[in-house]
Design a protein around this motif. Sequence first.
Motif, short mmCIF file in Angstrom:
data_model
loop_
_atom_site.label_atom_id
_atom_site.label_comp_id
_atom_site.label_asym_id
_atom_site.label_seq_id
_atom_site.Cartn_x
_atom_site.Cartn_y
_atom_site.Cartn_z
N GLY A 159 0.77 -1.33 0.18
CA GLY A 159 0.45 0.49 -0.22
C GLY A 159 0.97 1.12 0.22
O GLY A 159 1.39 1.73 -0.92
N ASN A 189 -0.47 -6.31 -3.67
CA ASN A 189 -0.91 -7.26 -2.55
C ASN A 189 -2.74 -7.30 -2.62
O ASN A 189 -2.45 -6.26 -2.65
N SER A 233 2.92 -7.95 2.44
CA SER A 233 2.37 -6.72 1.21
C SER A 233 3.47 -7.53 -0.11
O SER A 233 2.64 -8.22 -1.01
N ASP A 251 -4.63 -7.94 2.15
CA ASP A 251 -5.71 -7.20 2.94
C ASP A 251 -6.28 -6.73 2.48
O ASP A 251 -7.57 -6.67 3.55
N ASP A 270 -4.60 -2.00 -0.18
CA ASP A 270 -3.36 -1.63 -0.45
C ASP A 270 -3.81 -0.60 -2.34
O ASP A 270 -3.04 -0.10 -2.69
CA CA Z 1 -1.35 -3.04 3.31
#
Ligand code: CA
Length: 312
Positions: A8, A32, A199, A35, A47
């Motif tokens: 992110g 990613n 990530s 999350d 992200d």
């Molecule tokens: Ca993240």
Amino acid sequence: MFTVLAGGVGAARFLRGLTRAVDPRQVAAIVNVGDDLHRFGLRICPDLDSITYWLGGVVHPEQQWGRADERFTVSEELARFGHDPWFTLGDRDLALHLHRTLRLREGVPLSAVTAEVTRAFGLDLRLLPATDDEVETRILTQDGRDLHFQEYWVRERAAPEVAHVRLAGADTARPAPGVIEAILDADAVILAPSNPVVSIDTILDVPGVREAIAGTPAPVIGVSPIVGGKVVRGMAHRLLPAVGAEVTAAGVAAYYGDLLDGWLIDTQDEDQAPQVERGGVRCRVTDTMMDDPEVATALARTCLDLAEELGR
Ligand code: CA
Ligand code: GDP
């Protein structure tokens, strides 16, 4: 083409520099999705959204995620019904989640919805979710609980000791369209200064991705997310020890191991360069604190210079 593995905020700050250093249409970011979560029936992709808001110029400047000029009318009203507000959603932010959820329900894959979203924000780079399948980073705590990443990170502020991290759903997930090609056809693959555990690993854990990174003819360059023995922001220092990695610039390079050809560390960590090079990874020392977009642009250029040098 320049392909970046991205989480992110750390990745967004780097991508802001890279898209100034080169034509953004030459940039692909593989993002990613571990999350991602369901909240109030909506699909939320933190992200992807952090990168979109940063590059779209609408990110909240101090918070560094979410929207600037945001209101929380809906979240406040939800509290009236007794909903625990641990994952607050701003009104503007909600509009994106509503759109994405609607499109996903219509059967449009996440990668295609993401392309619609980036177009709506005027972005010229390609954002590729690591997979269109639903995967979820799960944190097994030492006190025996199995938490969604966001429960651990946001609700519990990374306080519990971590026993194990895994990407649930990875065994049946496939890379999203374009992901493997973006790695194999790249001129350089860059691991953004993102959280290595929740990530980057969670992208590598999608079947086929780690193999593509290991097998690509492109040089693979990483930027250390650890500066002066500390995370620049966030709580990655809580997760690195759980995977046996040292919270230093050289420690993260060693953790990535054979995947890396080159590693960029901050001037504050200059003394670690020999250690990185002893691991067989070409090391460059430069300013990596990207608060200033000019620094981010220069950092991106240094990455590409190193890639070119290693490509020869
Ligand atoms: Ca993240
Ligand atoms: P998240 O998904 O929003 O947590 O963001 P990422 O995983 O992409 O990045 C988090 C990591 O970025 C943290 O470990 C930070 O230390 C790192 N980071 C953030 N800003 C910078 C920066 O300006 N320079 C460097 N070197 N690392 C940064």
